[in-house]
Design a protein around this motif. Structure first.
Motif, PDB file in Angstrom:
ATOM      1  N   ARG A  20       0.903  -1.180  -0.159  1.00  0.00           N
ATOM      2  CA  ARG A  20      -0.095   0.208   0.023  1.00  0.00           C
ATOM      3  C   ARG A  20       0.903   1.221  -0.048  1.00  0.00           C
ATOM      4  NH1 ARG A  20      -3.281   0.053   4.968  1.00  0.00           N
ATOM      5  NH2 ARG A  20      -4.149   2.115   3.886  1.00  0.00           N
ATOM      6  N   SER A  24      -1.674   9.178   1.737  1.00  0.00           N
ATOM      7  CA  SER A  24      -2.927   9.230   1.170  1.00  0.00           C
ATOM      8  C   SER A  24      -3.410  10.639   1.435  1.00  0.00           C
ATOM      9  CB  SER A  24      -4.232   8.135   1.895  1.00  0.00           C
ATOM     10  OG  SER A  24      -4.488   8.525   3.145  1.00  0.00           O
ATOM     11  N   LEU A  30      -4.749   7.770  -6.897  1.00  0.00           N
ATOM     12  CA  LEU A  30      -2.988   7.004  -6.929  1.00  0.00           C
ATOM     13  C   LEU A  30      -2.096   7.628  -7.923  1.00  0.00           C
ATOM     14  CD1 LEU A  30      -1.597   4.864  -5.314  1.00  0.00           C
ATOM     15  CD2 LEU A  30      -2.502   3.126  -6.992  1.00  0.00           C
ATOM     16  N   TYR A  74      -0.937  15.309   2.222  1.00  0.00           N
ATOM     17  CA  TYR A  74      -0.948  13.932   2.584  1.00  0.00           C
ATOM     18  C   TYR A  74      -0.835  13.627   4.070  1.00  0.00           C
ATOM     19  CZ  TYR A  74      -0.537  13.585  -2.384  1.00  0.00           C
ATOM     20  OH  TYR A  74      -0.748  13.607  -3.914  1.00  0.00           O
ATOM     21  N   HIS A  77       0.538   6.969   6.445  1.00  0.00           N
ATOM     22  CA  HIS A  77       0.150   5.416   6.866  1.00  0.00           C
ATOM     23  C   HIS A  77       1.294   4.795   7.391  1.00  0.00           C
ATOM     24  CE1 HIS A  77      -3.736   5.803   5.193  1.00  0.00           C
ATOM     25  NE2 HIS A  77      -3.284   6.552   4.087  1.00  0.00           N
TER      26      HIS A  77
END
Length: 81
Positions: A20, A24, A30, A74, A77
């Motif tokens: 991943r 995000s 993407l 962003y 993660h």
């Protein structure tokens, strides 16, 4: 047999988690994220490979890339590497 299937499923889920993207942002797809990441990583790599060189170039490049991505809106993660 069940144990083998469980181990295979566990390894597959870990592998999917590692692939991943580390960032995000709502409203960005993407492809845009990959372009922004490439741009930020390229700038960070150029900075650490230009004198004066930092003591830990990989750590500094990661830190600079992260700062650039956060500036662009962003969120981070969990990265499993």
């Amino acid at each position: 047999m069940r144990r083998t299937a469980f181990v295979a499923l566990l390894l597959a889920s870990v592998a999917c988690g590692c692939t991943r993207p580390p960032y995000s942002s709502p409203g960005k797809d993407l492809a845009v994220m990959e372009e922004d990441y490439t741009d930020c990583f390229t700038k960070a790599s150029l900075t650490v490979n230009t004198p004066p060189f930092p003591d830990s170039p990989l750590r500094q490049a990661d830190k600079d890339t992260d700062a650039c991505m956060l500036e662009r809106g962003y969120q981070r993660h969990l990265r499993l590497f």
